[in-house]
Design a protein around this motif. Structure first.
Motif, PDB file in Angstrom:
ATOM      1  N   TRP A 188      27.386  10.412  37.673  1.00  0.00           N
ATOM      2  CA  TRP A 188      26.184  10.214  37.839  1.00  0.00           C
ATOM      3  C   TRP A 188      25.938   8.783  38.523  1.00  0.00           C
ATOM      4  N   ALA A 189      26.681   7.850  38.413  1.00  0.00           N
ATOM      5  CA  ALA A 189      26.670   6.521  39.094  1.00  0.00           C
ATOM      6  C   ALA A 189      27.084   6.983  40.700  1.00  0.00           C
ATOM      7  N   LEU A 190      28.045   7.577  40.889  1.00  0.00           N
ATOM      8  CA  LEU A 190      28.308   7.949  42.046  1.00  0.00           C
ATOM      9  C   LEU A 190      27.211   8.764  42.993  1.00  0.00           C
ATOM     10  N   ALA A 191      26.824   9.558  42.302  1.00  0.00           N
ATOM     11  CA  ALA A 191      25.825  10.621  43.035  1.00  0.00           C
ATOM     12  C   ALA A 191      24.385   9.977  43.193  1.00  0.00           C
ATOM     13  N   HIS A 192      24.026   8.999  41.980  1.00  0.00           N
ATOM     14  CA  HIS A 192      22.999   8.297  42.208  1.00  0.00           C
ATOM     15  C   HIS A 192      23.053   7.194  43.392  1.00  0.00           C
ATOM     16  N   GLY A 193      24.113   6.536  43.316  1.00  0.00           N
ATOM     17  CA  GLY A 193      24.373   5.741  44.607  1.00  0.00           C
ATOM     18  C   GLY A 193      24.308   6.240  45.798  1.00  0.00           C
ATOM     19  N   LEU A 194      24.808   7.535  46.081  1.00  0.00           N
ATOM     20  CA  LEU A 194      24.609   8.137  47.288  1.00  0.00           C
ATOM     21  C   LEU A 194      23.191   8.515  47.579  1.00  0.00           C
ATOM     22  N   ALA A 195      22.543   8.952  46.531  1.00  0.00           N
ATOM     23  CA  ALA A 195      21.166   9.365  46.729  1.00  0.00           C
ATOM     24  C   ALA A 195      20.390   8.204  47.035  1.00  0.00           C
ATOM     25  N   SER A 196      20.562   7.084  46.500  1.00  0.00           N
ATOM     26  CA  SER A 196      19.782   5.640  46.751  1.00  0.00           C
ATOM     27  C   SER A 196      20.221   5.401  48.331  1.00  0.00           C
ATOM     28  N   LEU A 197      21.467   5.358  48.628  1.00  0.00           N
ATOM     29  CA  LEU A 197      21.716   5.148  50.036  1.00  0.00           C
ATOM     30  C   LEU A 197      20.936   6.131  51.099  1.00  0.00           C
ATOM     31  N   GLY A 198      20.917   7.406  50.710  1.00  0.00           N
ATOM     32  CA  GLY A 198      20.109   8.403  51.506  1.00  0.00           C
ATOM     33  C   GLY A 198      18.742   8.042  51.386  1.00  0.00           C
ATOM     34  N   VAL A 199      18.084   7.622  50.334  1.00  0.00           N
ATOM     35  CA  VAL A 199      16.787   7.260  50.444  1.00  0.00           C
ATOM     36  C   VAL A 199      16.257   6.228  51.561  1.00  0.00           C
ATOM     37  N   ASP A 200      17.076   4.980  51.309  1.00  0.00           N
ATOM     38  CA  ASP A 200      17.076   3.771  52.275  1.00  0.00           C
ATOM     39  C   ASP A 200      17.669   4.022  53.759  1.00  0.00           C
ATOM     40  N   GLY A 201      17.941   5.187  53.955  1.00  0.00           N
ATOM     41  CA  GLY A 201      18.643   5.433  55.441  1.00  0.00           C
ATOM     42  C   GLY A 201      19.856   4.954  55.662  1.00  0.00           C
ATOM     43  N   GLN A 202      20.681   4.410  54.685  1.00  0.00           N
ATOM     44  CA  GLN A 202      22.136   3.955  54.780  1.00  0.00           C
ATOM     45  C   GLN A 202      23.208   5.054  55.064  1.00  0.00           C
ATOM     46  N   LEU A 203      22.853   6.082  54.303  1.00  0.00           N
ATOM     47  CA  LEU A 203      23.913   7.125  54.239  1.00  0.00           C
ATOM     48  C   LEU A 203      23.899   7.874  55.624  1.00  0.00           C
ATOM     49  N   ASP A 204      22.639   8.064  56.324  1.00  0.00           N
ATOM     50  CA  ASP A 204      22.727   8.514  57.741  1.00  0.00           C
ATOM     51  C   ASP A 204      23.304   7.523  58.741  1.00  0.00           C
ATOM     52  N   LYS A 205      23.170   6.382  58.458  1.00  0.00           N
ATOM     53  CA  LYS A 205      23.801   5.497  59.292  1.00  0.00           C
ATOM     54  C   LYS A 205      25.340   5.391  59.446  1.00  0.00           C
ATOM     55  N   ARG A 206      25.830   5.784  58.252  1.00  0.00           N
ATOM     56  CA  ARG A 206      27.327   5.888  57.967  1.00  0.00           C
ATOM     57  C   ARG A 206      27.981   7.086  58.371  1.00  0.00           C
ATOM     58  N   ARG A 207      27.175   8.080  58.361  1.00  0.00           N
ATOM     59  CA  ARG A 207      27.537   9.395  58.645  1.00  0.00           C
ATOM     60  C   ARG A 207      27.562   9.695  60.255  1.00  0.00           C
ATOM     61  N   MET A 208      26.695   8.856  60.725  1.00  0.00           N
ATOM     62  CA  MET A 208      26.782   9.196  62.161  1.00  0.00           C
ATOM     63  C   MET A 208      27.733   8.215  62.750  1.00  0.00           C
ATOM     64  N   GLN A 209      28.251   7.309  61.914  1.00  0.00           N
ATOM     65  CA  GLN A 209      29.504   6.431  62.540  1.00  0.00           C
ATOM     66  C   GLN A 209      30.568   7.272  62.247  1.00  0.00           C
ATOM     67  N   LEU A 210      30.479   8.277  61.218  1.00  0.00           N
ATOM     68  CA  LEU A 210      31.950   9.082  61.080  1.00  0.00           C
ATOM     69  C   LEU A 210      31.856  10.071  61.706  1.00  0.00           C
ATOM     70  N   CYS A 211      30.586  10.612  62.479  1.00  0.00           N
ATOM     71  CA  CYS A 211      30.529  11.716  63.368  1.00  0.00           C
ATOM     72  C   CYS A 211      30.488  13.108  62.258  1.00  0.00           C
ATOM     73  N   THR A 212      29.843  12.945  61.345  1.00  0.00           N
ATOM     74  CA  THR A 212      29.572  14.093  60.493  1.00  0.00           C
ATOM     75  C   THR A 212      28.295  14.286  60.058  1.00  0.00           C
ATOM     76  N   ASP A 213      27.818  15.216  59.189  1.00  0.00           N
ATOM     77  CA  ASP A 213      26.566  15.308  58.735  1.00  0.00           C
ATOM     78  C   ASP A 213      26.658  15.094  57.284  1.00  0.00           C
ATOM     79  N   THR A 214      25.425  14.688  56.707  1.00  0.00           N
ATOM     80  CA  THR A 214      24.938  14.132  55.324  1.00  0.00           C
ATOM     81  C   THR A 214      25.868  15.242  54.221  1.00  0.00           C
TER      82      THR A 214
END
Length: 203
Positions: A159-185
């Motif tokens: 739960w902690a891991l999934a919630h952290g990923l979800a929070s990063l996604g809502v804040d736009g940070q997950l998109d930033k990292r996945r673009m750096q890694l050349c992948t999709d969410t």
């Protein structure tokens, strides 16, 4: 243009929708019963037909969110072929729910709304959503894929891991990292959860 009347059942839904719009556009601090009434186009007294105060309105919106999350998690679990694949599918659904429903997500886990003595309905549906995860972990344990003695701890860790990923996604940070890694969410979440579950498997 102000709406002068709603069908009794429709008024409640309209108030919840107005509250959600405020949270998504201006943040939680903008929410008051008076402001929600104005947003819905009804009189200042109309919200009191359904909600005793601001906390009751927010708790009702939290219940709505948890019901949606639980349904999404159950559908994701049922779509995966194996218990371990189900854990990954649950994480993807969790992140996707947060992205699609940011207003609900930002509200649902607020501590003042999770007090069972004050908001039993919100606590009950939150537990039901969490039960989708614990039931999936129990299936993994039954299949010999996860250690039984660590099941409760693993549920909280997942739960902690999934919630952290979800929070990063809502804040736009997950998109930033996945673009750096050349992948999709979805692929990034899948890779992370697969790495996590690999660490959990009995040796």
């Amino acid at each position: 243009m102000r709406r002068t009347s709603y069908h009794h059942g429709a008024l409640r839904g309209a108030l919840l929708e107005a509250c959600l719009r405020l949270i998504e556009t201006e943040g939680l601090a903008a929410v008051s019963l008076r402001r929600v009434a104005r947003e819905a186009g009804v009189s200042c007294g109309a919200p009191y037909h359904h909600f005793a105060d601001r906390a009751a309105l927010l708790a009702a919106l939290s219940v709505e969110g948890f019901r949606g999350l639980a349904a999404d998690l159950a559908a994701a679990r049922d779509s995966a072929a194996t218990p371990m694949a189900q854990l990954t599918a649950l994480a993807e659904a969790y992140v996707r729910f947060a992205r699609n429903h940011p207003g609900h997500f930002r509200l649902m886990f607020r501590p003042e709304l999770s007090q069972s003595e004050k908001h039993p309905d919100a606590a009950e549906v939150g537990d039901a959503a969490f039960a989708v995860l614990t039931d999936t972990i129990a299936a993994c344990v039954a299949a010999g894929l996860l250690p039984a003695e660590r099941a409760d701890t693993l549920a909280v860790a997942w739960w902690a891991l999934a919630h952290g990923l979800a929070s990063l996604g809502v804040d736009g940070q997950l998109d930033k990292r996945r673009m750096q890694l050349c992948t999709d969410t979805a692929t990034l979440v899948d890779d992370i959860m697969r790495a996590f579950t690999a660490l959990l498997a009995p040796r």
